[in-house]
Write an enzyme that holds these catalytic residues in place. Structure first.
Site, PDB file in Angstrom:
ATOM      1  N   GLY A  39       0.847  -1.206   0.000  1.00 44.00           N
ATOM      2  CA  GLY A  39       0.000   0.000   0.000  1.00 44.00           C
ATOM      3  C   GLY A  39       0.875   1.247   0.000  1.00 44.00           C
ATOM      4  CB  ALA A  50      16.075  10.765   1.238  1.00 47.63           C
ATOM      5  NE  ARG A  53      17.814  15.159  -5.679  1.00 41.94           N
ATOM      6  CZ  ARG A  53      17.123  16.268  -5.822  1.00 41.94           C
ATOM      7  NH1 ARG A  53      16.979  17.091  -4.801  1.00 41.94           N
ATOM      8  NH2 ARG A  53      16.586  16.570  -6.981  1.00 41.94           N
ATOM      9  NE  ARG A 100      -2.312  -4.281  -0.862  1.00 45.33           N
ATOM     10  CZ  ARG A 100      -1.757  -3.693   0.201  1.00 45.33           C
ATOM     11  NH1 ARG A 100      -0.650  -4.184   0.711  1.00 45.33           N
ATOM     12  NH2 ARG A 100      -2.309  -2.639   0.756  1.00 45.33           N
ATOM     13  CG  ASP A 131       3.548  -6.888   7.419  1.00 46.08           C
ATOM     14  OD1 ASP A 131       3.024  -6.429   6.387  1.00 46.08           O
ATOM     15  OD2 ASP A 131       2.903  -7.467   8.315  1.00 46.08           O
ATOM     16  CB  THR A 133       7.571  -4.402   1.319  1.00 42.07           C
ATOM     17  OG1 THR A 133       6.343  -3.878   0.859  1.00 42.07           O
ATOM     18  CG2 THR A 133       8.721  -3.890   0.468  1.00 42.07           C
ATOM     19  CB  THR A 154       2.758   0.839   6.099  1.00 41.34           C
ATOM     20  OG1 THR A 154       1.378   0.605   6.457  1.00 41.34           O
ATOM     21  CG2 THR A 154       3.598   0.574   7.330  1.00 41.34           C
ATOM     22  CG  ASP A 156      -1.740  -0.168   7.966  1.00 42.10           C
ATOM     23  OD1 ASP A 156      -2.605   0.694   7.707  1.00 42.10           O
ATOM     24  OD2 ASP A 156      -1.597  -1.219   7.312  1.00 42.10           O
ATOM     25  CG  ASP A 158       1.317  -2.576  10.505  1.00 42.10           C
ATOM     26  OD1 ASP A 158       2.150  -1.893   9.873  1.00 42.10           O
ATOM     27  OD2 ASP A 158       0.618  -3.436   9.963  1.00 42.10           O
ATOM     28  NE  ARG A 200      -2.447  -4.833   5.757  1.00 39.54           N
ATOM     29  CZ  ARG A 200      -2.851  -5.155   4.533  1.00 39.54           C
ATOM     30  NH1 ARG A 200      -3.585  -6.229   4.345  1.00 39.54           N
ATOM     31  NH2 ARG A 200      -2.541  -4.431   3.494  1.00 39.54           N
ATOM     32  CB  ALA A 215     -13.723   9.235  19.278  1.00 34.85           C
ATOM     33  CB  SER A 244     -22.643  14.775  18.046  1.00 37.64           C
ATOM     34  OG  SER A 244     -21.513  15.411  18.614  1.00 37.64           O
TER      35      SER A 244
HETATM   36  O1  F6P Z   1      -1.566  -1.262   4.630  1.00 36.54           O
HETATM   37  C1  F6P Z   1      -2.133  -0.070   4.241  1.00 36.54           C
HETATM   38  C2  F6P Z   1      -3.603  -0.241   3.996  1.00 36.54           C
HETATM   39  O2  F6P Z   1      -4.135   1.004   3.582  1.00 36.54           O
HETATM   40  C3  F6P Z   1      -4.406  -0.810   5.166  1.00 36.54           C
HETATM   41  O3  F6P Z   1      -4.695   0.150   6.133  1.00 36.54           O
HETATM   42  C4  F6P Z   1      -5.603  -1.361   4.455  1.00 36.54           C
HETATM   43  O4  F6P Z   1      -6.175  -2.426   5.188  1.00 36.54           O
HETATM   44  C5  F6P Z   1      -5.032  -1.867   3.163  1.00 36.54           C
HETATM   45  O5  F6P Z   1      -3.817  -1.177   2.949  1.00 36.54           O
HETATM   46  C6  F6P Z   1      -5.918  -1.667   1.967  1.00 36.54           C
HETATM   47  O6  F6P Z   1      -5.273  -2.239   0.877  1.00 36.54           O
HETATM   48  P1  F6P Z   1      -5.749  -2.084  -0.630  1.00 36.54           P
HETATM   49  O7  F6P Z   1      -5.475  -0.662  -1.040  1.00 36.54           O
HETATM   50  O8  F6P Z   1      -4.918  -3.058  -1.370  1.00 36.54           O
HETATM   51  O9  F6P Z   1      -7.203  -2.373  -0.639  1.00 36.54           O
END
Ligand code: F6P
Length: 352
Positions: A39, A50, A53, A100, A131, A133, A154, A156, A158, A200, A215, A244
């Site tokens: 992604g 970066a 270069r 991907r 991950d 990748t 990413t 995420d 994560d 994810r 929230a 709300s």
């Molecule tokens: O890993 C980045 C991400 O945007 C996640 O947050 C999400 O679950 C996933 O990729 C969506 O992937 P795709 O764009 O392949 O649907």
């Protein structure tokens, strides 16, 4: 700058990193391949700039590999110079494109990719992605002996081995900006909104944009919450005559995201009179200009990645931990789980 002349001072914190072999293997890199995979994330372009270069400053040739592992298998390579990365530090997406790849999961696919790298004399790689990748990069290193250093890209956040990933800060700010907008309309109608954000199977975006967006409830995959408890909490929030209520739900939450919770509430007669809507923020979180934080992080990591490779490191990711660059073996990055900050979770209970 002379090659191996350490124009930017290297990444000194990597040296004291106990997770690594004390003496890195030496390899002589003449031609560097760089690619973005998985992604896309805002800041990937700043990282490419970066990387390119720094490599050129060290007298390397640079080859861009388009569409990640798909392009590596197809031989979709492009020569890169200083100009190839002009005016991109401020842009989202990735100029090298991303994909991907399922073919790269096969040994045959990886062999075709390695053959192409050899054909173009690419003898070192910088992989920018998440991950998936890095699993691929590790396999390429193990099976074909191609030195590779990863940069965490990413939204995420994560990845074990870095406090933040490239793209996370931008995605977080995008999510908060959109929560603010939804708050306006939720407030106007006294509505309950369930807002689903990406991540994810991790809750970093949800937890932090939930706090930043004020929230009333945040649901993340790292904590298991019973539907009955959620209903009870929402009911008491709505009965307290709030103008709300915003519930932020991570897409990986075990209750099926915003739509799953919406359905459960609609099927329950107790919620008959509650005006409710759900919104999935989706891919808007992946686009847009990177924030200042992401641009600087991406630039630092791009430089450090090339320097780590020239220092003889391979099969590692360069991350940023406690204000310093740090190398972590790729196998740790994709096999260990990065923990969320549980203090932040407690904070939401006090603040909502
Ligand atoms: O890993 C980045 C991400 O945007 C996640 O947050 C999400 O679950 C996933 O990729 C969506 O992937 P795709 O764009 O392949 O649907």
């Amino acid at each position: 700058f002379p090659r191996n002349g350490r124009p930017f001072g290297g990444c000194p914190s990597a040296i004291g990193n106990l997770e690594l072999d004390p003496l890195p293997l030496m390899h002589d890199i003449q031609c560097l391949g760089v690619y973005t995979s998985g992604g896309d994330a805002p800041g990937m372009n700043a990282c490419l700039r970066a990387t390119v270069r720094t490599a050129l400053a060290n007298d390397l040739e640079v080859v861009g590999i388009r569409r990640g592992y798909e392009g590596m298998i197809d031989g979709d390579f492009v020569e890169m110079d200083r100009r190839s990365v002009s005016n991109i530090v401020q842009t989202g997406g990735t100029i090298l494109k991303s994909a991907r790849s399922t073919d790269f999961l096969t040994e045959e696919g990886r062999t075709r990719a390695a053959d192409n790298l050899e054909r173009y004399d690419v003898d070192g790689l910088i992989a920018i992605g998440g991950d998936g990748t890095f699993r691929g990069a590790s396999k390429l290193n193990d099976e074909h002996g191609i030195p590779v250093v990863g940069c965490p890209g990413t939204i995420d956040n994560d990845l074990f081995g870095t406090d933040t990933t490239i793209g996370y800060d931008t995605a977080l700010n995008t999510a908060i900006e959109n929560i603010d907008r939804i708050r306006d309309t939720a407030d106007a109608h006294n509505r309950l909104f369930l807002i689903e954000v990406m991540g994810r199977d991790a809750g970093f975006i949800a937890l932090n944009c939930g706090i930043g967006g004020g929230a009333e409830l945040i649901l993340i995959p790292e904590t298991i919450t019973e539907m009955d408890m959620i209903k009870e909490r929402i009911f008491s929030l709505m009965s307290a005559q709030r103008r709300s209520t915003i519930v932020v739900v991570a897409e990986g939450d075990e209750l099926g995201g915003a739509r799953g919770i919406e359905q459960a509430l609609r099927e329950d007669p107790t919620f008959e009179d509650i005006d409710l809507r759900s919104t999935i923020l989706g891919h808007i979180q992946r686009g847009g200009a990177p924030t200042a934080g992401d641009r600087v992080l991406a630039s630092r990591l791009g430089v450090a990645a090339v320097e780590a490779l020239l220092d003889g490191h391979t099969d590692v990711m360069v991350g940023f931990v406690n204000g310093e660059t740090k190398l972590t073996p790729l196998r740790n990055v994709y096999s260990r789980k990065k923990s969320i900050d549980y203090d932040l979770l407690k904070l939401t209970q006090i603040l909502s």
